[in-house]
Design a protein around this motif. Sequence first.
Motif, mmCIF file in Angstrom:
data_model
loop_
_atom_site.group_PDB
_atom_site.id
_atom_site.type_symbol
_atom_site.label_atom_id
_atom_site.label_comp_id
_atom_site.label_asym_id
_atom_site.label_seq_id
_atom_site.Cartn_x
_atom_site.Cartn_y
_atom_site.Cartn_z
ATOM 1 N N SER A 239 -5.127 14.937 -3.757
ATOM 2 C CA SER A 239 -5.292 14.105 -2.696
ATOM 3 C C SER A 239 -4.236 14.134 -1.586
ATOM 4 C CB SER A 239 -5.503 12.490 -3.004
ATOM 5 O OG SER A 239 -5.872 11.869 -2.202
ATOM 6 N N ASP A 240 -4.323 13.493 -0.606
ATOM 7 C CA ASP A 240 -3.328 13.364 0.529
ATOM 8 C C ASP A 240 -2.334 12.003 0.514
ATOM 9 O OD1 ASP A 240 -5.001 11.361 1.159
ATOM 10 O OD2 ASP A 240 -5.821 12.153 3.024
ATOM 11 N N GLY A 241 -2.187 11.549 -0.341
ATOM 12 C CA GLY A 241 -1.160 10.545 -0.546
ATOM 13 C C GLY A 241 -1.931 9.002 -0.375
ATOM 14 N N ARG A 242 -3.381 9.212 -0.331
ATOM 15 C CA ARG A 242 -3.963 7.869 0.273
ATOM 16 C C ARG A 242 -4.970 7.455 -0.981
ATOM 17 N NH1 ARG A 242 -5.714 9.346 6.451
ATOM 18 N NH2 ARG A 242 -5.908 11.141 5.347
ATOM 19 N N VAL A 243 -5.003 8.358 -2.107
ATOM 20 C CA VAL A 243 -6.098 8.207 -3.056
ATOM 21 C C VAL A 243 -6.020 6.643 -3.746
ATOM 22 C CG1 VAL A 243 -5.091 9.018 -5.017
ATOM 23 C CG2 VAL A 243 -7.373 9.142 -4.853
ATOM 24 N N GLU A 244 -4.586 6.184 -3.851
ATOM 25 C CA GLU A 244 -4.718 4.870 -4.346
ATOM 26 C C GLU A 244 -5.540 3.783 -3.362
ATOM 27 O OE1 GLU A 244 -1.665 2.333 -7.138
ATOM 28 O OE2 GLU A 244 -0.729 3.685 -5.965
ATOM 29 N N ALA A 245 -5.278 3.900 -2.106
ATOM 30 C CA ALA A 245 -5.879 2.915 -1.227
ATOM 31 C C ALA A 245 -7.260 2.958 -1.048
ATOM 32 C CB ALA A 245 -5.281 3.201 0.148
ATOM 33 N N VAL A 246 -7.625 4.334 -1.189
ATOM 34 C CA VAL A 246 -9.181 4.849 -1.311
ATOM 35 C C VAL A 246 -9.855 3.729 -2.638
ATOM 36 C CG1 VAL A 246 -10.896 6.361 -1.832
ATOM 37 C CG2 VAL A 246 -8.943 6.712 0.025
ATOM 38 N N LEU A 247 -9.123 3.841 -3.512
ATOM 39 C CA LEU A 247 -9.681 3.551 -4.702
ATOM 40 C C LEU A 247 -9.663 1.910 -4.745
ATOM 41 C CD1 LEU A 247 -8.247 5.653 -7.617
ATOM 42 C CD2 LEU A 247 -10.626 5.602 -6.665
ATOM 43 N N LYS A 248 -8.796 1.535 -4.001
ATOM 44 C CA LYS A 248 -8.585 -0.159 -3.930
ATOM 45 C C LYS A 248 -9.547 -0.512 -3.026
ATOM 46 C CE LYS A 248 -4.587 -1.756 -3.722
ATOM 47 N NZ LYS A 248 -3.177 -2.031 -3.370
ATOM 48 N N ASN A 249 -9.805 0.166 -1.805
ATOM 49 C CA ASN A 249 -10.765 -0.126 -0.951
ATOM 50 C C ASN A 249 -12.539 -0.101 -1.445
ATOM 51 O OD1 ASN A 249 -8.775 -0.792 0.984
ATOM 52 N ND2 ASN A 249 -8.954 1.239 1.849
ATOM 53 N N ALA A 250 -12.518 0.771 -2.413
ATOM 54 C CA ALA A 250 -13.717 1.102 -2.859
ATOM 55 C C ALA A 250 -14.054 -0.185 -4.168
ATOM 56 C CB ALA A 250 -13.833 2.355 -3.437
ATOM 57 N N GLY A 251 -12.882 -0.755 -4.452
ATOM 58 C CA GLY A 251 -12.977 -1.969 -5.430
ATOM 59 C C GLY A 251 -13.063 -1.361 -6.929
ATOM 60 N N LEU A 252 -12.227 -0.065 -7.046
ATOM 61 C CA LEU A 252 -12.105 0.813 -8.418
ATOM 62 C C LEU A 252 -10.846 0.534 -9.086
ATOM 63 C CD1 LEU A 252 -14.234 3.872 -7.394
ATOM 64 C CD2 LEU A 252 -14.918 1.888 -8.090
ATOM 65 N N ARG A 253 -9.716 0.321 -8.212
ATOM 66 C CA ARG A 253 -8.285 0.317 -8.489
ATOM 67 C C ARG A 253 -7.978 -0.386 -9.692
ATOM 68 N NH1 ARG A 253 -4.561 1.133 -10.874
ATOM 69 N NH2 ARG A 253 -2.475 1.321 -10.129
ATOM 70 N N ASP A 254 -8.587 -1.547 -9.929
ATOM 71 C CA ASP A 254 -8.356 -2.377 -11.135
ATOM 72 C C ASP A 254 -8.792 -1.828 -12.467
ATOM 73 O OD1 ASP A 254 -7.065 -4.123 -9.493
ATOM 74 O OD2 ASP A 254 -8.598 -5.709 -9.287
ATOM 75 N N PHE A 255 -9.688 -0.690 -12.570
ATOM 76 C CA PHE A 255 -9.942 -0.298 -13.746
ATOM 77 C C PHE A 255 -8.988 0.843 -14.225
ATOM 78 C CE2 PHE A 255 -14.129 -0.927 -11.664
ATOM 79 C CZ PHE A 255 -14.862 -1.583 -12.923
ATOM 80 N N PHE A 256 -7.747 1.093 -13.515
ATOM 81 C CA PHE A 256 -7.013 2.117 -14.026
ATOM 82 C C PHE A 256 -5.691 1.406 -14.063
ATOM 83 C CE2 PHE A 256 -10.379 3.839 -11.271
ATOM 84 C CZ PHE A 256 -11.063 4.629 -12.106
ATOM 85 N N ASP A 257 -4.866 2.255 -15.017
ATOM 86 C CA ASP A 257 -3.337 1.636 -15.138
ATOM 87 C C ASP A 257 -2.508 2.589 -14.133
ATOM 88 O OD1 ASP A 257 -4.197 0.447 -17.741
ATOM 89 O OD2 ASP A 257 -4.081 2.098 -18.850
ATOM 90 N N LEU A 258 -2.857 3.792 -13.909
ATOM 91 C CA LEU A 258 -2.025 4.554 -13.129
ATOM 92 C C LEU A 258 -2.846 5.304 -12.193
ATOM 93 C CD1 LEU A 258 0.971 6.307 -15.261
ATOM 94 C CD2 LEU A 258 1.171 4.187 -13.650
ATOM 95 N N VAL A 259 -2.426 5.725 -11.075
ATOM 96 C CA VAL A 259 -3.042 6.580 -10.074
ATOM 97 C C VAL A 259 -2.078 7.877 -9.834
ATOM 98 C CG1 VAL A 259 -4.191 7.051 -7.737
ATOM 99 C CG2 VAL A 259 -4.586 4.930 -9.126
#
Length: 258
Positions: A134-154
């Motif tokens: 990615s381009d340094g923004r994938v964690e924010a993308v996952l957070k905005n999509a409502g997916l970040r909380d499924f994952f331990d690390l990004v």
Amino acid sequence: MPKVDEKVYLLLDAGGTLVFPDFPFFAHLVNEITGRIPSVAELHRAFLHATHSLDVLLGRALAGEPVPYDADYFIYREMLRRITVPPEAIEQILREVEEINLTRNIWTFTGNWVVPALKELAAAGYRMSVVSNSDGRVEAVLKNAGLRDFFDLVIDSAVEGFAKPDPRLFRRALSRLGLAPTQALYVGDFYHIDVLGANRAQVAALQLDGEGLAEAEGWPGRRVPNLSALPGLLAESGLDLDDPSWHPFPPDPPEAIL
């Protein structure tokens, strides 16, 4: 290697697995410039064919052919070509996409199968992390999509300094999670990026092949159409990730790891 019922750790790709280009935004641009409104389903299918075309090019590059490309823009251009957008309109759309991408990552669309699949996996006791080019923004993308909380690390290639198929990206994830390669399964959509990189790091890999295009190529390995098939696959009795079908590429030799 542990059997799946021992709850192998799941490492997931992001783009093409969890999130996709903003198809509604592309549909808006196509309509604005050509007067035609493609459906999300039409764009998604074209995207799957475009990513496969890039995967074929990557395979040729591995064989030593000079095949220059810009991965994202190759995919966008091929996706639009496949829905019969005229060449001059494609270039106009890509100029707008490039401008928008300066302020927001446009891989923001998530299929309606993604959250149910992740919920089913989490409910079954599987722990998960993301390993993404990615381009340094994938964690924010996952957070905005409502997916970040499924994952331990990004793990984001732009942050770590190396990108798949470089096995160091996978080893970085394994190290931070305290896992041996044999304790993980990687899931992604590119044969010559995701499967290759994971296997080089001695990690079993599963390819997502929504249109059956990799299967039609005769590429060895294991694959399912999309993430919704993963819970059922993992529930199969006696599924053994030590089987060579999960490792179509050889691991890097020990001296390459040093």
